[in-house]
Design a protein around this motif. Structure first.
Motif, PDB file in Angstrom:
ATOM      1  N   ILE A 137      -2.103  -6.155  -4.964  1.00  0.00           N
ATOM      2  CA  ILE A 137      -2.266  -7.553  -4.533  1.00  0.00           C
ATOM      3  C   ILE A 137      -2.760  -7.628  -3.094  1.00  0.00           C
ATOM      4  CG2 ILE A 137      -0.522  -8.378  -6.158  1.00  0.00           C
ATOM      5  CD1 ILE A 137       1.296  -8.888  -3.707  1.00  0.00           C
ATOM      6  N   THR A 138      -2.410  -6.639  -2.259  1.00  0.00           N
ATOM      7  CA  THR A 138      -2.924  -6.672  -0.889  1.00  0.00           C
ATOM      8  C   THR A 138      -4.415  -6.331  -0.844  1.00  0.00           C
ATOM      9  OG1 THR A 138      -2.275  -4.373  -0.447  1.00  0.00           O
ATOM     10  CG2 THR A 138      -0.685  -6.089   0.102  1.00  0.00           C
ATOM     11  N   LEU A 139      -4.891  -5.526  -1.802  1.00  0.00           N
ATOM     12  CA  LEU A 139      -6.328  -5.264  -1.878  1.00  0.00           C
ATOM     13  C   LEU A 139      -7.096  -6.544  -2.165  1.00  0.00           C
ATOM     14  CD1 LEU A 139      -6.509  -1.890  -3.853  1.00  0.00           C
ATOM     15  CD2 LEU A 139      -7.382  -2.315  -1.560  1.00  0.00           C
ATOM     16  N   ILE A 140      -6.553  -7.370  -3.048  1.00  0.00           N
ATOM     17  CA  ILE A 140      -7.232  -8.622  -3.397  1.00  0.00           C
ATOM     18  C   ILE A 140      -7.077  -9.644  -2.279  1.00  0.00           C
ATOM     19  CG2 ILE A 140      -7.325 -10.532  -5.044  1.00  0.00           C
ATOM     20  CD1 ILE A 140      -6.257  -8.561  -7.162  1.00  0.00           C
ATOM     21  N   ALA A 141      -5.837  -9.862  -1.833  1.00  0.00           N
ATOM     22  CA  ALA A 141      -5.578 -10.883  -0.822  1.00  0.00           C
ATOM     23  C   ALA A 141      -6.091 -10.477   0.552  1.00  0.00           C
ATOM     24  CB  ALA A 141      -4.085 -11.187  -0.760  1.00  0.00           C
ATOM     25  N   GLY A 142      -6.500  -9.210   0.724  1.00  0.00           N
ATOM     26  CA  GLY A 142      -7.121  -8.797   1.974  1.00  0.00           C
ATOM     27  C   GLY A 142      -8.400  -9.566   2.276  1.00  0.00           C
ATOM     28  N   PHE A 143      -8.950 -10.219   1.248  1.00  0.00           N
ATOM     29  CA  PHE A 143     -10.168 -11.013   1.431  1.00  0.00           C
ATOM     30  C   PHE A 143      -9.852 -12.493   1.665  1.00  0.00           C
ATOM     31  CE2 PHE A 143     -11.650  -7.311  -0.967  1.00  0.00           C
ATOM     32  CZ  PHE A 143     -12.751  -6.941  -0.221  1.00  0.00           C
ATOM     33  N   ALA A 144      -8.585 -12.818   1.978  1.00  0.00           N
ATOM     34  CA  ALA A 144      -8.211 -14.226   2.139  1.00  0.00           C
ATOM     35  C   ALA A 144      -9.022 -14.917   3.226  1.00  0.00           C
ATOM     36  CB  ALA A 144      -6.717 -14.334   2.436  1.00  0.00           C
TER      37      ALA A 144
END
Length: 398
Positions: A137-144
């Motif tokens: 989830i941090t890989l995805i939300a790293g693009f927030a």
């Protein structure tokens, strides 16, 4: 990961991207236009924002206890409703008091719905096997910020800041809420009719060391997020080099998280956390020796460490203490970090003028202090896992 876990990670990672982009990263784009229209200084706006971060940190332990009792699905769904209400109130703000009330409500929503709550939810579902899901989830939300800033800018330029806030509020209800509803249900901990006793988690040496390490490290992260361009310009970087350096932080964070998900996952999270704390001081040495021309290298090293620290915030306590009362423990450990995150931009802003580029000595010193605290920790001290938390809890999901 199996297909079911990938679905959970994709849904929660996307929901986290929305949550961060519409709350923590919102002031960078909307602070000035909101302040201008309300006739207030942007200092007042950021003071309200800082207060919201303090509130989210103070709520952390209570939110964690609730996740340990009933699972994270209900809590994260509630966060979408609260964040939507806060954004709607922000969009309707006509005075500094209404704007402040909106940020107080958004602070509650951030306490219910950002990383600590998401990590706690994954720990409740997967137990000791949650590390890969937390990294995912941090890989995805790293693009927030990569997603949130352009969308907020587009909204500001096309429909105005009020309608942009309303649009983010609607997105929580039609996108974020359904995504969080995809999380598996977890069995509530059995309770009696008597009042539920607060779990006893001793604030021992290990807890204090972890809290200090993460608070020191996140103070640096928050300070650099607010002041990195000014700091590298103090070393002689041009405005263009400073902007480019800022752009490098996001890719560095994601690259480091990929490294954590591949190579570093073979090691105890304490190893990767220690590595994460040394990258910022190395970057400070690089820019100190080579000047502003090394601004991008400084940003890459800082961003890489920050990317791993985000994962370590969830994986290290799980590895050391195990899944029992995991979300509550995260809330206790994370509360000082949230408060430091709120105060760091102001504190470093006051230090930059008298210290100039030497302010990186303060940030490097904080990172090294975090490293020393982590060096004093044992790799594991977990008690045996109870039957309720026996791996993996997703077997109980329905």
């Amino acid at each position: 990961m199996d297909r079911r876990r990938l679905t959970v990670v994709a849904a929660l990672g996307t929901a986290q991207t929305l949550a961060w982009g519409s709350s923590y990263y919102l002031p960078a784009i909307l602070a000035d236009p909101i302040s201008h229209e309300l006739g207030i200084s942007s200092t007042w706006f950021f003071a309200a924002f800082s207060a919201s971060l303090v509130i989210s940190g103070l709520l952390g332990p209570r939110v964690g206890r609730q996740i340990d009792r009933v699972g994270g699905r209900r809590v994260l769904c509630a966060s979408n409703i609260v964040l939507a209400a806060g954004l709607a109130l922000l969009g309707a703000s006509g005075s500094v008091w209404m704007m402040s009330a909106a940020w107080l409500l958004l602070g509650v929503g951030m306490g219910l719905g950002l990383y600590d709550a998401a990590f706690g939810a994954l720990g409740r579902i997967y137990g000791r096997d949650a590390r890969s899901a937390i990294t995912g989830i941090t890989l995805i939300a790293g693009f927030a910020s990569t997603v949130g800033w352009p969308l907020s800018t587009l909204g500001l330029e096309t429909i105005g800041w009020r309608e942009t806030c309303y649009a983010w509020a609607v997105a929580h209800l039609v996108i974020g809420l359904p995504l969080n509803l995809l999380l598996p249900r977890t069995e509530a901990v059995a309770t009696t009719e008597a009042p539920v006793a607060k779990p006893h988690i001793p604030i021992d040496r290990t807890m204090v060391m972890l809290s200090f390490a993460f608070a020191a490290a996140w103070t640096v992260t928050s300070a650099m997020a607010a002041h990195l361009p000014r700091i590298v310009e103090a070393f002689g970087a041009t405005p263009a080099q400073a902007v480019f350096a800022g752009m490098m932080i996001g890719p560095a964070q994601v690259g480091a998280r990929v490294l954590e998900a591949s190579l570093l996952r073979r090691f105890h999270p304490l190893v990767s956390t220690r590595l994460a704390c040394i990258t910022h001081p190395i970057g400070a040495c690089v820019i100190g020796v080579f000047g502003g021309g090394a601004a991008a290298a400084f940003a890459l090293l800082h961003g890489a460490g920050n990317g791993i620290l985000t994962i370590a915030r969830g994986t290290l306590p799980l590895a050391i203490f195990g899944p029992e009362n995991y979300a509550y423990r995260l809330g206790l450990i994370g509360a000082p970090s949230r408060i430091c995150q709120a105060l760091a931009p102001l504190a470093f802003g006051l230090l930059i003028e008298p210290m100039g580029r030497m302010v990186v000595a303060v940030s490097a010193g904080l990172s090294l202090a975090a490293l020393v605290a982590l060096m004093l920790l044992p790799p594991s001290r977990s008690a045996p896992v109870r039957a309720l938390d026996a791996a993996p809890q997703h077997r109980k999901a329905r």
